[in-house]
Design an enzyme around this catalytic site. Structure first.
Site, PDB file in Angstrom:
ATOM      1  N   THR A  13      18.128   4.119   6.207  1.00  0.00           N
ATOM      2  CA  THR A  13      16.712   4.310   5.886  1.00  0.00           C
ATOM      3  C   THR A  13      16.527   4.962   4.525  1.00  0.00           C
ATOM      4  O   THR A  13      17.414   5.684   4.049  1.00  0.00           O
ATOM      5  CB  THR A  13      16.070   5.200   6.977  1.00  0.00           C
ATOM      6  N   ASP A  14      15.347   4.764   3.936  1.00  0.00           N
ATOM      7  CA  ASP A  14      15.029   5.447   2.667  1.00  0.00           C
ATOM      8  C   ASP A  14      14.782   6.949   2.879  1.00  0.00           C
ATOM      9  O   ASP A  14      14.743   7.712   1.918  1.00  0.00           O
ATOM     10  CB  ASP A  14      13.807   4.800   1.995  1.00  0.00           C
ATOM     11  N   GLU A  15      14.625   7.362   4.162  1.00  0.00           N
ATOM     12  CA  GLU A  15      14.269   8.761   4.418  1.00  0.00           C
ATOM     13  C   GLU A  15      15.395   9.720   4.042  1.00  0.00           C
ATOM     14  O   GLU A  15      15.174  10.916   3.890  1.00  0.00           O
ATOM     15  CB  GLU A  15      13.835   8.941   5.878  1.00  0.00           C
ATOM     16  N   TYR A  19      16.037  13.570  11.986  1.00  0.00           N
ATOM     17  CA  TYR A  19      16.339  12.132  11.946  1.00  0.00           C
ATOM     18  C   TYR A  19      17.001  11.766  10.623  1.00  0.00           C
ATOM     19  O   TYR A  19      18.086  11.176  10.594  1.00  0.00           O
ATOM     20  CB  TYR A  19      15.065  11.306  12.150  1.00  0.00           C
ATOM     21  N   LYS A  52      20.835  10.415   9.752  1.00  0.00           N
ATOM     22  CA  LYS A  52      21.112   9.136   9.088  1.00  0.00           C
ATOM     23  C   LYS A  52      21.879   9.378   7.783  1.00  0.00           C
ATOM     24  O   LYS A  52      22.798   8.634   7.444  1.00  0.00           O
ATOM     25  CB  LYS A  52      19.808   8.370   8.796  1.00  0.00           C
TER      26      LYS A  52
HETATM   27  P1  NAD Z   1      14.637   1.285  17.576  1.00  0.00           P
HETATM   28  O1  NAD Z   1      14.525   2.712  18.006  1.00  0.00           O
HETATM   29  O2  NAD Z   1      13.525   0.340  17.810  1.00  0.00           O
HETATM   30  O3  NAD Z   1      15.931   0.627  18.262  1.00  0.00           O
HETATM   31  C1  NAD Z   1      17.147   1.297  18.378  1.00  0.00           C
HETATM   32  C2  NAD Z   1      18.038   0.507  19.339  1.00  0.00           C
HETATM   33  O4  NAD Z   1      19.291   1.216  19.431  1.00  0.00           O
HETATM   34  C3  NAD Z   1      17.469   0.412  20.764  1.00  0.00           C
HETATM   35  O5  NAD Z   1      17.639  -0.894  21.261  1.00  0.00           O
HETATM   36  C4  NAD Z   1      18.301   1.397  21.555  1.00  0.00           C
HETATM   37  O6  NAD Z   1      18.457   1.040  22.919  1.00  0.00           O
HETATM   38  C5  NAD Z   1      19.635   1.331  20.806  1.00  0.00           C
HETATM   39  N1  NAD Z   1      20.410   2.567  20.975  1.00  0.00           N
HETATM   40  C6  NAD Z   1      19.969   3.841  20.827  1.00  0.00           C
HETATM   41  N2  NAD Z   1      20.964   4.709  21.099  1.00  0.00           N
HETATM   42  C7  NAD Z   1      22.067   3.955  21.395  1.00  0.00           C
HETATM   43  C8  NAD Z   1      23.397   4.278  21.754  1.00  0.00           C
HETATM   44  N3  NAD Z   1      23.804   5.535  21.854  1.00  0.00           N
HETATM   45  N4  NAD Z   1      24.269   3.261  21.969  1.00  0.00           N
HETATM   46  C9  NAD Z   1      23.872   1.968  21.873  1.00  0.00           C
HETATM   47  N5  NAD Z   1      22.604   1.613  21.560  1.00  0.00           N
HETATM   48  C10 NAD Z   1      21.709   2.598  21.324  1.00  0.00           C
HETATM   49  O7  NAD Z   1      15.047   1.366  16.043  1.00  0.00           O
HETATM   50  P2  NAD Z   1      14.643   0.408  14.831  1.00  0.00           P
HETATM   51  O8  NAD Z   1      13.343   0.846  14.292  1.00  0.00           O
HETATM   52  O9  NAD Z   1      14.830  -0.998  15.236  1.00  0.00           O
HETATM   53  O10 NAD Z   1      15.756   0.813  13.766  1.00  0.00           O
HETATM   54  C11 NAD Z   1      17.017   0.164  13.755  1.00  0.00           C
HETATM   55  C12 NAD Z   1      17.862   0.755  12.636  1.00  0.00           C
HETATM   56  O11 NAD Z   1      17.218   0.575  11.395  1.00  0.00           O
HETATM   57  C13 NAD Z   1      18.100   2.253  12.786  1.00  0.00           C
HETATM   58  O12 NAD Z   1      19.429   2.526  12.401  1.00  0.00           O
HETATM   59  C14 NAD Z   1      17.113   2.880  11.815  1.00  0.00           C
HETATM   60  O13 NAD Z   1      17.591   4.111  11.329  1.00  0.00           O
HETATM   61  C15 NAD Z   1      17.075   1.815  10.727  1.00  0.00           C
HETATM   62  N6  NAD Z   1      15.806   1.756   9.967  1.00  0.00           N
HETATM   63  C16 NAD Z   1      14.604   1.677  10.640  1.00  0.00           C
HETATM   64  C17 NAD Z   1      13.424   1.580   9.897  1.00  0.00           C
HETATM   65  C18 NAD Z   1      12.086   1.444  10.580  1.00  0.00           C
HETATM   66  O14 NAD Z   1      11.052   1.454   9.894  1.00  0.00           O
HETATM   67  N7  NAD Z   1      12.019   1.287  11.885  1.00  0.00           N
HETATM   68  C19 NAD Z   1      13.473   1.570   8.500  1.00  0.00           C
HETATM   69  C20 NAD Z   1      14.712   1.658   7.870  1.00  0.00           C
HETATM   70  C21 NAD Z   1      15.875   1.740   8.612  1.00  0.00           C
HETATM   71  P1  TYD Z   2       6.142   6.802  11.476  1.00  0.00           P
HETATM   72  O1  TYD Z   2       5.667   5.448  11.887  1.00  0.00           O
HETATM   73  O2  TYD Z   2       6.544   7.779  12.545  1.00  0.00           O
HETATM   74  O3  TYD Z   2       7.331   6.569  10.446  1.00  0.00           O
HETATM   75  P2  TYD Z   2       8.084   7.636   9.465  1.00  0.00           P
HETATM   76  O4  TYD Z   2       7.783   9.003   9.889  1.00  0.00           O
HETATM   77  O5  TYD Z   2       9.522   7.274   9.719  1.00  0.00           O
HETATM   78  O6  TYD Z   2       7.615   7.310   8.087  1.00  0.00           O
HETATM   79  O7  TYD Z   2       5.013   7.487  10.609  1.00  0.00           O
HETATM   80  C1  TYD Z   2       4.486   6.867   9.453  1.00  0.00           C
HETATM   81  C2  TYD Z   2       3.500   7.816   8.838  1.00  0.00           C
HETATM   82  O8  TYD Z   2       2.386   7.964   9.723  1.00  0.00           O
HETATM   83  C3  TYD Z   2       4.066   9.228   8.620  1.00  0.00           C
HETATM   84  O9  TYD Z   2       3.528   9.764   7.419  1.00  0.00           O
HETATM   85  C4  TYD Z   2       3.548   9.997   9.806  1.00  0.00           C
HETATM   86  C5  TYD Z   2       2.208   9.340  10.101  1.00  0.00           C
HETATM   87  N1  TYD Z   2       1.790   9.358  11.524  1.00  0.00           N
HETATM   88  C6  TYD Z   2       0.526   9.822  11.875  1.00  0.00           C
HETATM   89  O10 TYD Z   2      -0.276  10.223  11.019  1.00  0.00           O
HETATM   90  N2  TYD Z   2       0.176   9.845  13.202  1.00  0.00           N
HETATM   91  C7  TYD Z   2       1.024   9.418  14.166  1.00  0.00           C
HETATM   92  O11 TYD Z   2       0.654   9.489  15.392  1.00  0.00           O
HETATM   93  C8  TYD Z   2       2.309   8.917  13.808  1.00  0.00           C
HETATM   94  C9  TYD Z   2       3.280   8.431  14.845  1.00  0.00           C
HETATM   95  C10 TYD Z   2       2.645   8.895  12.451  1.00  0.00           C
END
Ligand code: NAD
Ligand code: TYD
Length: 348
Positions: A131-133, A156, A160
């Site tokens: 992630t970019d975070e 988080y 990461k």
């Molecule tokens: P998500 O939470 O929707 O899905 C995570 C998946 O991992 C789920 O299916 C869960 O069952 C599985 N999982 C969790 N713990 C596990 C374990 N111990 N063993 C096996 N499986 C396990 O997450 P997402 O949003 O799809 O993100 C996927 C990846 O992409 C993550 O690594 C996240 O850090 C990265 N990412 C997400 C975003 C975003 O905006 N969602 C952006 C950049 C990077």
């Molecule tokens: P989120 O979707 O949790 O992603 P991230 O924290 O990984 O960027 O949140 C996106 C933005 O929205 C973040 O600035 C937090 C804000 N946010 C709210 O204002 N209210 C909410 O209930 C949630 C879940 C997020």
């Protein structure tokens, strides 16, 4: 035939990656390893579950022995690692769960790959999806590049960042072939309704308030999930060994402006008078350690691999809203039971 392990394939992004690989590469065997936590849902993959080149493996990456077992049994040529605990708010309540899955789980996978590839690294690749975070927070200007120093602020992002460091360290120390990508906020179908966009879509459907943290001036860069899956495909196949690629949408929005746009789209789709959904906005207590702004410079992947987002934010949001409105059963299934407890704990 190539044997590819995708971890976290039942989650939001993972399910789009699994679908893309199963459908695009019939000559690959795709193994989806997922523990099916609250965020994992096999319904996300119903359309491909019977494909000849797909197999689901239920398992926890924190369990070292079972990770080794499956490497032994399936002899993977490549790993695309997405399994993670992924929600910042949950990490504030329970950091240890993030240490376990995101750090220990990643190291277990790295150890297995190191062991099973030690005599023949040819054609092998460990792809770590991040992630970019990890870069921390930007002020009003500037962009994260691949050389921006890591400066994570939430449990988080710290977990990461740690996993990214381990991947890089295994590359340097054991010559493990790897690539890493760091992506901005994704949105789209199958997004679990704890994150901003799906949570607010669900709350508008249910007529519940829209809890905007702080003053709502926090900024994120948003990317449609299928564009992320396309980037992952490209980085997996064409990304250079030991390199990092930033992936982003060239699409920054302040939360409050995004929420207003979402409200307008929802009013239109639900046939409500203009302004109805916006009345649900409620400013609530801020998230501790809330990062002000994330913004990605995605020029490296654009110039080197030719990737660029294909979907505009307006198109992507509309497709997302349509998907949620057409999949109310999915939504009601994932928001029953434990979700209600989570919601009350977080937002009461
Ligand atoms: P998500 O939470 O929707 O899905 C995570 C998946 O991992 C789920 O299916 C869960 O069952 C599985 N999982 C969790 N713990 C596990 C374990 N111990 N063993 C096996 N499986 C396990 O997450 P997402 O949003 O799809 O993100 C996927 C990846 O992409 C993550 O690594 C996240 O850090 C990265 N990412 C997400 C975003 C975003 O905006 N969602 C952006 C950049 C990077
Ligand atoms: P989120 O979707 O949790 O992603 P991230 O924290 O990984 O960027 O949140 C996106 C933005 O929205 C973040 O600035 C937090 C804000 N946010 C709210 O204002 N209210 C909410 O209930 C949630 C879940 C997020």
């Amino acid at each position: 035939m190539m044997n590819i392990l995708i971890t976290g394939g039942a989650g939001f992004i993972g399910s789009h990656v699994v679908r893309r690989f199963v459908n695009t590469y019939p000559s690959y065997n795709i193994y989806n390893l997922d523990a099916l936590t609250y965020a994992g849902n096999l319904e996300n993959l119903k359309d491909i579950e019977k494909a000849a080149n797909y197999k689901f493996l239920k398992g926890d990456i924190v369990d070292e022995a079972s990770v080794c077992e499956i490497f032994k049994e399936y002899r993977f040529d490549g790993v695309i690692h997405l399994a993670a605990e992924s929600h910042v708010d949950r990490s504030i309540k329970d950091p240890l769960a993030f240490v376990k899955t995101n750090i220990i789980g990643t190291v277990n996978l790295l150890n297995a790959a190191k062991e099973f590839w030690k005599d023949d690294k040819d054609g092998k690749k460990f792809y770590h999806v991040s992630t970019d975070e990890v870069y921390g927070s930007l002020g009003q200007t500037g962009l994260f590049t691949e050389t921006t120093p890591y400066d994570p602020n939430s449990p988080y992002s710290a977990s990461k960042a740690s996993s990214d460091h381990f991947v890089r360290a295994y590359g340097e120390t054991y010559n493990l072939p790897y690539v890493i990508s760091n992506c901005s906020n994704n949105y789209g179908p199958n997004h679990f309704p704890e994150k901003l966009i799906p949570l607010f879509i669900n709350n508008i459907i249910e007529g519940k308030s829209l809890p905007v943290y702080g003053d709502g001036k926090y900024t994120r860069d948003w990317l449609f999930v299928e564009d992320h899956a396309a980037a992952i495909d490209l980085v997996f196949h064409k990304g250079k060994n030991h390199e990092t690629y930033n992936i982003g949408g060239f699409n920054e929005w302040q939360n409050i402006e995004l929420v207003q746009l979402l409200c307008q789209i929802m009013d239109g789709k639900l046939g409500k008078p203009a302004g109805s959904s916006e009345k649900l906005i409620e400013y609530v207590k801020d998230r501790p350690g809330h990062d002000l702004r994330y913004a990605i410079d995605a020029n490296k992947i654009n110039k080197e691999l030719g990737w660029y987002p294909s979907v505009t934010f307006e198109q992507g949001l509309e497709r997302t809203v349509d998907w949620f409105l057409q999949n109310k059963e999915w939504l009601s299934r994932v928001t029953s039971g434990a979700y209600q407890e989570y919601y009350n704990k977080m937002y009461s």
